[in-house]
Design a protein around this motif. Structure first.
Motif, PDB file in Angstrom:
ATOM      1  N   GLY A 118       0.810  -1.157  -0.036  1.00  0.00           N
ATOM      2  CA  GLY A 118       0.001  -0.075  -0.119  1.00  0.00           C
ATOM      3  C   GLY A 118       0.792   1.190   0.001  1.00  0.00           C
ATOM      4  O   GLY A 118       2.197   1.224   0.047  1.00  0.00           O
ATOM      5  N   LEU A 119       0.179   2.528  -0.124  1.00  0.00           N
ATOM      6  CA  LEU A 119       1.020   3.610  -0.105  1.00  0.00           C
ATOM      7  C   LEU A 119       1.651   3.916   1.185  1.00  0.00           C
ATOM      8  O   LEU A 119       2.308   5.017   1.056  1.00  0.00           O
ATOM      9  N   ILE A 120       1.402   3.494   2.356  1.00  0.00           N
ATOM     10  CA  ILE A 120       2.064   4.054   3.427  1.00  0.00           C
ATOM     11  C   ILE A 120       2.613   2.250   4.079  1.00  0.00           C
ATOM     12  O   ILE A 120       2.915   2.374   5.171  1.00  0.00           O
ATOM     13  N   GLN A 121       2.700   1.318   3.189  1.00  0.00           N
ATOM     14  CA  GLN A 121       3.237   0.126   3.609  1.00  0.00           C
ATOM     15  C   GLN A 121       2.953  -0.569   4.718  1.00  0.00           C
ATOM     16  O   GLN A 121       3.235  -0.652   6.005  1.00  0.00           O
ATOM     17  N   LEU A 122       1.433  -0.860   4.883  1.00  0.00           N
ATOM     18  CA  LEU A 122       0.963  -1.557   5.772  1.00  0.00           C
ATOM     19  C   LEU A 122       1.670  -2.771   6.140  1.00  0.00           C
ATOM     20  O   LEU A 122       1.900  -3.921   5.009  1.00  0.00           O
ATOM     21  N   THR A 123       1.892  -3.282   7.245  1.00  0.00           N
ATOM     22  CA  THR A 123       2.756  -4.229   7.642  1.00  0.00           C
ATOM     23  C   THR A 123       2.624  -5.195   8.613  1.00  0.00           C
ATOM     24  O   THR A 123       2.008  -4.898   9.796  1.00  0.00           O
ATOM     25  N   GLY A 124       2.770  -6.587   8.606  1.00  0.00           N
ATOM     26  CA  GLY A 124       2.300  -7.353   9.618  1.00  0.00           C
ATOM     27  C   GLY A 124       0.788  -7.968   9.569  1.00  0.00           C
ATOM     28  O   GLY A 124       0.038  -7.199   9.179  1.00  0.00           O
ATOM     29  N   LYS A 125       0.674  -9.119  10.021  1.00  0.00           N
ATOM     30  CA  LYS A 125      -0.388 -10.073  10.001  1.00  0.00           C
ATOM     31  C   LYS A 125      -1.551  -9.314  10.599  1.00  0.00           C
ATOM     32  O   LYS A 125      -2.780  -9.326  10.063  1.00  0.00           O
ATOM     33  N   ALA A 126      -1.278  -8.746  11.957  1.00  0.00           N
ATOM     34  CA  ALA A 126      -2.382  -8.246  12.677  1.00  0.00           C
ATOM     35  C   ALA A 126      -2.809  -7.013  12.182  1.00  0.00           C
ATOM     36  O   ALA A 126      -4.008  -6.834  12.259  1.00  0.00           O
ATOM     37  N   ASN A 127      -1.974  -6.246  11.273  1.00  0.00           N
ATOM     38  CA  ASN A 127      -2.476  -5.183  10.851  1.00  0.00           C
ATOM     39  C   ASN A 127      -3.446  -5.541   9.574  1.00  0.00           C
ATOM     40  O   ASN A 127      -4.246  -4.865   9.209  1.00  0.00           O
ATOM     41  N   TYR A 128      -2.900  -6.609   8.832  1.00  0.00           N
ATOM     42  CA  TYR A 128      -3.761  -7.021   7.590  1.00  0.00           C
ATOM     43  C   TYR A 128      -5.016  -7.479   7.909  1.00  0.00           C
ATOM     44  O   TYR A 128      -6.148  -7.234   7.575  1.00  0.00           O
ATOM     45  N   ARG A 129      -5.228  -7.939   9.371  1.00  0.00           N
ATOM     46  CA  ARG A 129      -6.438  -8.538   9.764  1.00  0.00           C
ATOM     47  C   ARG A 129      -7.213  -7.534  10.261  1.00  0.00           C
ATOM     48  O   ARG A 129      -8.390  -7.359   9.987  1.00  0.00           O
ATOM     49  N   ALA A 130      -6.734  -6.570  10.921  1.00  0.00           N
ATOM     50  CA  ALA A 130      -7.650  -5.218  11.280  1.00  0.00           C
ATOM     51  C   ALA A 130      -8.012  -4.364  10.286  1.00  0.00           C
ATOM     52  O   ALA A 130      -9.006  -4.168   9.945  1.00  0.00           O
ATOM     53  N   PHE A 131      -7.110  -4.506   9.053  1.00  0.00           N
ATOM     54  CA  PHE A 131      -7.510  -3.642   7.885  1.00  0.00           C
ATOM     55  C   PHE A 131      -8.728  -4.363   7.099  1.00  0.00           C
ATOM     56  O   PHE A 131      -9.693  -3.771   6.632  1.00  0.00           O
ATOM     57  N   SER A 132      -8.701  -5.750   7.249  1.00  0.00           N
ATOM     58  CA  SER A 132      -9.515  -6.599   6.512  1.00  0.00           C
ATOM     59  C   SER A 132     -11.032  -6.222   7.310  1.00  0.00           C
ATOM     60  O   SER A 132     -12.103  -5.913   6.391  1.00  0.00           O
TER      61      SER A 132
END
Length: 531
Positions: A118-132
Motif C-alpha cells: 500500500g501507499l504507507i506500507q501496511l505491515t504485519g498479519k495483525a495489521n492486515y487482519r484489522a484492515f480486513s
C-alpha cells in the motif's frame, strides 16, 4: 477539501501515477476527515515518501549482504549470516518480521507474506487482519489486494487508526514520522515533501501557505497563573522536556490528565502555532464557565498588515566585516554572496558559502568581535539573514512610525526618530509580533529546524533574558557538513543543532555542548525558520 492532479505531480508523481491514485485518494481522505490543508499536506508527504512518489506499493525485500547489516543489524549481526540471506527476498522478509506484528515464526513465512504494502506500507498479519475488518474484504487471504485495489485505502486506514489527523493539526511532522516509521528515517525528505505539498495547495488555491485554512482552532478552558510557565514535551521537569514558555494570562485548552499525577496535557498557541504539551496543573486557573461558553475559538494568528522593512542606507561599501563600527547599517561591501538555487542542495550550499564568507570567528572581522563589554550576536544574525535575502531587522520602526504607516502614511527612515536599533531581546519580540508578516515560520522541534537548515532555509534560535537590561542571544542554525554535525540521541532526535554565532565566543559552525536557550538566565526562547 480535495486535491488536484497538479498537487501530486508537483510533489514528484508522474502524470500516469497521479491519475491512477487521484480519485481513490480524494474519496478515502474525504471519508475519514483528512480534509484540511495541514492534514492533506502531512498525509501526502508521508504517502509520497513511503511509496517513492506513488511508484511502489510493495516493500522491496531484496538486499545485499552489506545492506542487510546496515538496515537490519539486529537480525544480521555477522557478515556470514547476512551473506546466507543476501538477495533472497522471501527469506529476508520472513526473518526480519518474524514473531511480531501478529506474524508467526520465521518458518511460517508470515513476515514475507505480510510485508509492507500500500501507499504507507501496511505491515504485519495483525495489521492486515484489522484492515480486513475496516475495509470489509479478506486481505489476510489475499494480501496482494493491499498493494493493488486498496493501496490508497490502506494508507488512509493506517492514518486514521493512528490518530494522525490530530498531529497534523499541530503541524507535528516529527511525531507523525515516528508513528509511521518507528523512528526518523527519511525525515529530511519527508519534510521536503511536506513543504512542496503546502506550497502546491496554497498556490493552487491562490493563497500563500500561511493563509491556508488549518485544523481545529484553540478552545480555551484555562489561563496561566505565574509570570511564565514552561510547556513540556513530557510530564516531568528536565532540560530536555522544555518546549516553550507560556506567559502569564495565556489562554490554553486543557485536553485531559497526564499519566503523571498533578500534570495535564494541553494545547496552546506558541508563536502563533498550535502546540500540545504538558504543564503542572497547579499553575493553571479555570476560565469562568460563562466565559468558556461565550468566548469564540482563538484562531491561529493572522499575518499583520503590510509594513515595509526598515533599513538604513544600503550598499555602503564602507560597511564591511573588517570595520569596527557602522553596525546599524546593513553589510555593504562589494562581492558579498547571496542565497540562490533551484534545489535544496543548491540552497544549502549557498547558505554554507555565506557562513564561510562572513567567517564570524575570524578576528580580522571586527564587526562581530566582542569588546568593551559588548557582544554582537544580533549583528551577525541580521547580516546572515540579509545576505540570504530574508528580512531580520537591524533597525525597526518606532511605535509612532508604525501608527503612521498603518494609517497609510509614507514614513522616511530616520535613525533615532522613526527607527531604532534592535538587540537580541527585541528581536525575540519582533519575531513574535511581526515575523509571520515577513515569512518567518515558528518551530518548536529541533529535528525539524535542523532539517530546514539542511534544506537551505534561514533558521535561528533566539532567547530573551529574564533581566531585560541584560543582553539576550540569537544564533543561526546552519546546514550540517563534514566535521559539523548535529548532536542526536539514539532515536535520531536532534538535541543540539549546528549553530553559527557571534557572542562572548564567536563560532563558525558547531553543535553546542548544551542547550544554551534552556539556561535559567533566559525567560523565554523560540525557534524560527524562513523558507
Amino acid at each position: 477539501m480535495s486535491i488536484a492532479r497538479e498537487v501530486l505531480t508537483r510533489m514528484g508523481a508522474t502524470a500516469a501515477n497521479a491519475d491512477a491514485y487521484l480519485d481513490p485518494l480524494n474519496a478515502a481522505m474525504a471519508a475519514h476527515g483528512i480534509d484540511s490543508a495541514l492534514r492533506i499536506a502531512h498525509f501526502l508527504a508521508q504517502v509520497m515518501h513511503e511509496s517513492g512518489s506513488l511508484k511502489t506499493t510493495v516493500e522491496n525485500m531484496r538486499y545485499s549482504a552489506e545492506r542487510l547489516q546496515a538496515v537490519f543489524p539486529r537480525y544480521f549481526p555477522t557478515a556470514a549470516e547476512a551473506a546466507a540471506y543476501a538477495n533472497q527476498p522471501e527469506r529476508i522478509g520472513s526473518r526480519v518480521y518474524a514473531g511480531r506484528m501478529g506474524n508467526g515464526p520465521e518458518s511460517s513465512g508470515d513476515g514475507y507474506r505480510y510485508r509492507g504494502r500500500g501507499l504507507i506500507q501496511l505491515t504485519g498479519k495483525a495489521n492486515y487482519r484489522a484492515f480486513s475488518a475496516w475495509i470489509g474484504d479478506d486481505v489476510v487471504a489475499q494480501p496482494e489486494l493491499v498493494a493493488t485495489r486498496y493501496a490508497a485505502q490502506s494508507a488512509v486506514y493506517f492514518w486514521d487508526k493512528s490518530a494522525l489527523n490530530a498531529l497534523a493539526d499541530l503541524d507535528d511532522l516529527n511525531s507523525i514520522t515516528r508513528r509511521i516509521n518507528g523512528g526518523l528515517n527519511g525525515f529530511a525528505h519527508r519534510r521536503e515533501l511536506l513543504e512542496k505539498a503546502k506550497r502546491a495547495l496554497a498556490e493552487l488555491a491562490g493563497r500563500t501557505a500561511a493563509e491556508l485554512p488549518s485544523g481545529p482552532a484553540l478552545k480555551p478552558t484555562h489561563r496561566v497563573l505565574p509570570l511564565s510557565l514552561n510547556l513540556r514535551s513530557a510530564p516531568r521537569v528536565a532540560d530536555n522536556t522544555r518546549m516553550a514558555t507560556l506567559n502569564q494570562g495565556s489562554q490554553v485548552e486543557v485536553l485531559g490528565a497526564a499519566p503523571e499525577a498533578g500534570w495535564v496535557r494541553l494545547r496552546a498557541l506558541v508563536n502563533g502555532a498550535l502546540r500540545e504539551g504538558f504543564v503542572a496543573e497547579r499553575y493553571l486557573e479555570p476560565l469562568p464557565r460563562s466565559r468558556v461558553r461565550a468566548a469564540p475559538p482563538v484562531l491561529l494568528a493572522a499575518a499583520a498588515p503590510a509594513v515595509p522593512p526598515a533599513h538604513l542606507q544600503q550598499n555602503r561599501s564602507d560597511i564591511t566585516r573588517a570595520r569596527d563600527g557602522g553596525r546599524a547599517y546593513p553589510l555593504g561591501e562589494t562581492g558579498r554572496p547571496t542565497r540562490g538555487g533551484r534545489t535544496t542542495e543548491a540552497l544549502a550550499a549557498a547558505v554554507s558559502a555565506i557562513v564561510d564568507y562572513l567567517d564570524v570567528a575570524n578576528p580580522a572581522h571586527r564587526r562581530y568581535l566582542a569588546g568593551g563589554g559588548n557582544t554582537y550576536c544580533n549583528i551577525y544574525a541580521t547580516d546572515f539573514a540579509y545576505l540570504c535575502g530574508v528580512y531580520l531587522p537591524r533597525v525597526w520602526w518606532t511605535d509612532p512610525a508604525l501608527r503612521r504607516l498603518h494609517a497609510g502614511e509614507t514614513v522616511p527612515v530616520a535613525y533615532g526618530q522613526t527607527v531604532r536599533e534592535l538587540n537580541a531581546n527585541s528581536l525575540f519580540d519582533w519575531l513574535e509580533d511581526h515575523g509571520s508578516a515577513f515569512g518567518w515560520v515558528p518551530e518548536v522541534d529541533l529535528t525539524t529546524l535542523q532539517a530546514a537548515a539542511n534544506a537551505g532555509e534561514v533558521c535561528v534560535i533566539v532567547g530573551q533574558r529574564t533581566e531585560l537590561n541584560r543582553p539576550g542571544h540569537i544564533t543561526v542554525v546552519v546546514p550540517e557538513q563534514d566535521g559539523a554535525s548535529a548532536r542526536r540521541n539514539a532515536g535520531g532526535q536532534v538535541l543540539h543543532p549546528v549553530e553559527s554565532q557571534a557572542g562572548t565566543r564567536n563560532v563558525l559552525r558547531a553543535a553546542a555542548a548544551s542547550a544554551w536557550w534552556l539556561n535559567a538566565r533566559f525567560r523565554a526562547h523560540a525557534f524560527w525558520r524562513h523558507p
